[in-house]
Design a protein around this motif. Sequence first.
Motif, mmCIF file in Angstrom:
data_model
loop_
_atom_site.group_PDB
_atom_site.id
_atom_site.type_symbol
_atom_site.label_atom_id
_atom_site.label_comp_id
_atom_site.label_asym_id
_atom_site.label_seq_id
_atom_site.Cartn_x
_atom_site.Cartn_y
_atom_site.Cartn_z
ATOM 1 N N VAL A 1 -5.084 17.303 0.519
ATOM 2 C CA VAL A 1 -5.417 17.097 -0.900
ATOM 3 C C VAL A 1 -4.566 15.974 -1.500
ATOM 4 C CG1 VAL A 1 -5.358 18.148 -3.187
ATOM 5 C CG2 VAL A 1 -6.289 19.434 -1.274
ATOM 6 N N TRP B 1 -11.359 17.580 -7.802
ATOM 7 C CA TRP B 1 -9.967 18.042 -8.010
ATOM 8 C C TRP B 1 -9.922 19.495 -8.439
ATOM 9 C CZ3 TRP B 1 -8.605 15.031 -4.910
ATOM 10 C CH2 TRP B 1 -8.432 13.668 -5.037
ATOM 11 N N TYR C 1 -21.420 10.698 9.668
ATOM 12 C CA TYR C 1 -21.060 11.692 8.645
ATOM 13 C C TYR C 1 -22.143 11.811 7.574
ATOM 14 C CZ TYR C 1 -16.746 11.181 11.145
ATOM 15 O OH TYR C 1 -15.830 11.136 12.157
ATOM 16 N N TYR D 1 -9.289 -1.638 -8.779
ATOM 17 C CA TYR D 1 -8.168 -1.474 -7.863
ATOM 18 C C TYR D 1 -7.854 -2.804 -7.200
ATOM 19 C CZ TYR D 1 -9.746 3.353 -8.227
ATOM 20 O OH TYR D 1 -10.127 4.582 -8.685
ATOM 21 N N ASN E 1 -14.881 0.931 -8.956
ATOM 22 C CA ASN E 1 -15.571 2.198 -8.718
ATOM 23 C C ASN E 1 -15.794 2.989 -9.987
ATOM 24 O OD1 ASN E 1 -15.259 1.647 -6.064
ATOM 25 N ND2 ASN E 1 -13.847 3.309 -5.639
ATOM 26 N N LYS F 1 -19.841 2.243 -6.086
ATOM 27 C CA LYS F 1 -18.672 1.558 -5.549
ATOM 28 C C LYS F 1 -19.036 0.103 -5.354
ATOM 29 C CE LYS F 1 -17.008 5.459 -2.800
ATOM 30 N NZ LYS F 1 -16.352 6.117 -3.899
ATOM 31 N N TRP G 1 -13.695 8.922 5.445
ATOM 32 C CA TRP G 1 -13.942 9.220 6.862
ATOM 33 C C TRP G 1 -13.231 8.224 7.764
ATOM 34 C CZ3 TRP G 1 -15.816 13.864 7.901
ATOM 35 C CH2 TRP G 1 -16.671 14.473 6.977
ATOM 36 N N VAL H 1 -1.445 -2.964 -6.235
ATOM 37 C CA VAL H 1 -1.861 -1.899 -5.337
ATOM 38 C C VAL H 1 -1.124 -0.635 -5.790
ATOM 39 C CG1 VAL H 1 -1.936 -1.128 -2.941
ATOM 40 C CG2 VAL H 1 -2.056 -3.563 -3.483
ATOM 41 N N ASN H 2 -1.826 0.469 -5.835
ATOM 42 C CA ASN H 2 -1.244 1.729 -6.304
ATOM 43 C C ASN H 2 -1.065 1.788 -7.810
ATOM 44 O OD1 ASN H 2 -0.856 3.637 -4.164
ATOM 45 N ND2 ASN H 2 0.553 2.164 -3.267
ATOM 46 N N ASN I 1 -7.547 8.154 -3.718
ATOM 47 C CA ASN I 1 -8.368 7.952 -4.916
ATOM 48 C C ASN I 1 -7.628 7.111 -5.950
ATOM 49 O OD1 ASN I 1 -10.811 8.635 -6.473
ATOM 50 N ND2 ASN I 1 -9.301 9.552 -7.855
ATOM 51 N N TYR I 2 -6.342 7.367 -6.065
ATOM 52 C CA TYR I 2 -5.541 6.635 -7.039
ATOM 53 C C TYR I 2 -5.376 5.178 -6.635
ATOM 54 C CZ TYR I 2 -1.642 5.370 -9.973
ATOM 55 O OH TYR I 2 -0.839 4.724 -10.871
ATOM 56 N N ALA I 3 -5.184 4.951 -5.317
ATOM 57 C CA ALA I 3 -4.908 3.589 -4.868
ATOM 58 C C ALA I 3 -6.169 2.764 -4.612
ATOM 59 C CB ALA I 3 -4.046 3.618 -3.604
ATOM 60 N N TRP I 4 -7.243 3.417 -4.141
ATOM 61 C CA TRP I 4 -8.445 2.655 -3.772
ATOM 62 C C TRP I 4 -9.718 3.140 -4.449
ATOM 63 C CZ3 TRP I 4 -6.599 4.641 1.375
ATOM 64 C CH2 TRP I 4 -5.564 3.847 1.868
ATOM 65 N N GLY I 5 -9.629 4.269 -5.146
ATOM 66 C CA GLY I 5 -10.828 4.773 -5.795
ATOM 67 C C GLY I 5 -11.765 5.544 -4.887
ATOM 68 N N THR I 6 -11.291 5.933 -3.715
ATOM 69 C CA THR I 6 -12.131 6.738 -2.832
ATOM 70 C C THR I 6 -11.279 7.868 -2.280
ATOM 71 O OG1 THR I 6 -12.893 4.598 -2.081
ATOM 72 C CG2 THR I 6 -13.890 6.504 -1.060
ATOM 73 N N TYR I 7 -11.640 9.099 -2.597
ATOM 74 C CA TYR I 7 -10.782 10.189 -2.123
ATOM 75 C C TYR I 7 -11.067 10.520 -0.664
ATOM 76 C CZ TYR I 7 -14.931 12.707 -3.689
ATOM 77 O OH TYR I 7 -16.215 13.100 -3.900
ATOM 78 N N ALA J 1 -5.876 12.731 -0.268
ATOM 79 C CA ALA J 1 -7.110 12.355 -0.960
ATOM 80 C C ALA J 1 -6.797 11.856 -2.369
ATOM 81 C CB ALA J 1 -8.056 13.549 -1.016
ATOM 82 N N ALA J 2 -5.847 12.535 -3.022
ATOM 83 C CA ALA J 2 -5.491 12.139 -4.387
ATOM 84 C C ALA J 2 -4.900 10.734 -4.397
ATOM 85 C CB ALA J 2 -4.486 13.135 -4.971
ATOM 86 N N TRP J 3 -4.069 10.473 -3.417
ATOM 87 C CA TRP J 3 -3.442 9.152 -3.313
ATOM 88 C C TRP J 3 -4.502 8.085 -3.034
ATOM 89 C CZ3 TRP J 3 0.544 7.548 1.004
ATOM 90 C CH2 TRP J 3 1.049 6.286 0.693
ATOM 91 N N ALA K 1 0.814 -1.217 0.000
ATOM 92 C CA ALA K 1 0.000 0.000 0.000
ATOM 93 C C ALA K 1 0.849 1.270 0.000
ATOM 94 C CB ALA K 1 -0.934 0.002 1.202
#
Lengths: 279, 458
Positions: A202, B394, B68, B271, B385, B190, A218, B259-260, A209-215, A205-207, A127
């Motif tokens: 930010v 963004w 939330y 992913y 997703n 998702k 929570w 991953v990544n 989103n890139y790694a798991w698709g959720t920016y 969040a970008a990471w 990860a």
Amino acid sequence: MTSSLLFNVTTIAYLVSMLVFFAFLASRVEKLGTLGSLTALAGLVLQTGAIGLRWRESYQMGVGHAPLSNLYESVVFFSWTIVLIYLLLDLRYRYRVIGAFVMPFALLGMTWAQLALQSGIEPLVPALQSNWLLYHVVTCFLGYAAFAVACGISIMYLVRDAAGEAAAGGGVLASFPPVKVLDDLNYRAIMVGFPLLTLGIVTGAAWANYAWGTYWSWDPKETWSLIVWFVYAAFLHARITRGWVGRRAAWLSVVGFAATIFCYLGVNLFLSGLHSYGR
Amino acid sequence: MNNERTLPQATWDFFCSLKLAMALLLSLAITSIIGTVIPQGNLAPQYLESIGQTKFRLYQALGFFDMYHSWWFVLLLVALSVNLFACSFKRLPQIWKVMTNPTLTLDEGLKKSLGNLTTLKVSGSAEALTERVAALVAAHFATPRTTEKDGSFHLYAEKTPWCRLAVYAVHVSILVIFAGAIVGSLFGFKGYVTIPEGGSASSIVLRNDTTRDLGFSVNCEKFSVSFYDTGAPKEFKSILTVTENGRPVAGLEKVPVIVNSPLTYKGITFYQSSYGKVGQHNFLVSTPEGGNPVQVTIPSEGAARLPDGSEVHVLEATQDVGPFLPGKTGPAAQLEMHTPTGKTFRIVAFGNYPELNREAVLREGHPAFRYLGGTEGMYTGLQVNRDPGVAIVWLGCLLMVVGVYVAFFMSHRRVWVQVKDGEVVLGGNANKNPAGFELAFDRLVQQLKGELAPGEEK
Ligand code: HEM
């Protein structure tokens, strides 16, 4: 020469720097202030070398990665950023006494890391194998460090403010900058920290989103970084709201840093989530 | 009483106030803590186990288990948005006026309000001086606008007036990010899919347990895991091929996904998120003496229940034990068995050596297991997703980062000059960082002094 030896020397340099600053506070001999800053600078240079060396050592071990991947490495890096931000502020404003309130944070970090934390170089779990790690951690920690400096300044403000008239007389407090200056410096430190934290959130969040698709999911670490962000946003607005400058703003800055530390350490120690430790 | 007029007015003022902004920001900070202490999104029994009935009811009523998205948290966010909007709406016209319609003349009132003001005595007529001063201000600061009023000339020059808008860009950026999040939750999804090595999938399972067709299919050609010497996983990798209408999609054949490093097709992203074993193992279970044989099938990552209530699962299995136990052949499996009485057994079951199986049984007193063999492969677990709101988020983030930077580190700097016969009055201010402006202003004054009256000491 190994990085861990250099880190030990760094720790000693920060200890000396702090003690010299205390002596400066008590004696108000200008030279001592300069000496304190120079010692801090020497420590920073050593530590920079040590971090670079550790980076290289990880490549020699065949698990090469930036030294930002476990608690030990992050605490060391945190100390480094605190000293860096302090010295930049010192370069610009030359209120040396602040060192007496900031260097203890850096020393505390280094001592804790060197004495109590696992310092072995570990390979990266899947990860964390991403360049985003570097962007995310560096921006977050520079932000945290600016908040640490702001907290030190705010403590000075509160001490000086509580002493009131007594301060004018002399003694240790007389070497403090005036409260108005402290208030301004507090604001400036947070002005450095807030954009960095924003960028840190930010990039995180970008990471994600890139790694798991959720920016944003929570998870406790994310939420705490947002809590910290809200507190400092409140601080910034406090300055434009009558009645919230001065002492209340200083308290907000202290509360903000307490939240920062909880976000950094408390979440990993007390709460569960994706970030414990590392992601 | 004219409540009809004062109530809307009062409401509007309430939403324009900075006090409300402070209250909302701190409320959001404090309430957010709840969701980091109470685990979010668990199942009811899990909560009941740890907190009991009364607290459970209370927390559920307050929405603490998904706080939330609870009505009151969303309400706080909506209030923040309204607050932001109202406050900006109220202030923007003033700011716009300062930017587009500046005070062009340095009259007495303005002079009093400026922190930086200097008078230079210079010989020369107002007209001639104005021309020279204007050229100098243009060279050292910014091109000025000239106005004539009451017999004297006024110059006005400014730098970066637009940076006054940065704060509003920051505020708008928050609304933009919210908009992106809303778009994502309305039009995105998702989900999750597991594909056995060599298999394929054309639909996924969404979070609410419904199935969704992808419109194409994804084949897992190969899956592999590698480990560090420490035993920690180093990399897990799926080789995926996307096929549509029975044909592989060009450019999406045998793509390594780790991953990544995800794979995207038609806005849907895959992913790498987990992996595991699929397959099943067959056993013959009997009394230690070999009586009452029953065949039992145990799935790779599951368990089987025996008639006496014991639970058995497979820890490890191989179809050829030779490499591990030299001299032996055939399949072997390692099992773990939990009896209803709370005992746990580790059992090794061979295929070709019933007598070995029986030896252990006589020692330990559990049923005899004979491994008949099985099939086992890997599966890859992919998070799937689609979020069309991400680009908007963004954009908002970019606006925020740039806006915060400009708001803090740039300022709208203004310089006024009044030129009369034999006298030049300079004034200026900045909306940020007055100390920095003072230095720049003093430098400008020195430059003008030097160039207007060379050699003259004032
Ligand atoms: C998360 C929410 C918010 C963030 C991140 C944010 C950010 C900022 C920042 C960075 C500044 C510049 C502060 C400075 O220059 O020291 C600012 C100023 C300001 N904010 Fe906010 N803000 C937020 C919410 C609000 C809300 C809800 C209001 C509603 C009243 C508001 C009203 C203002 C005003 C009036 C200013 C001063 C503008 C000026 O100097 O002309 N903000 N905000």
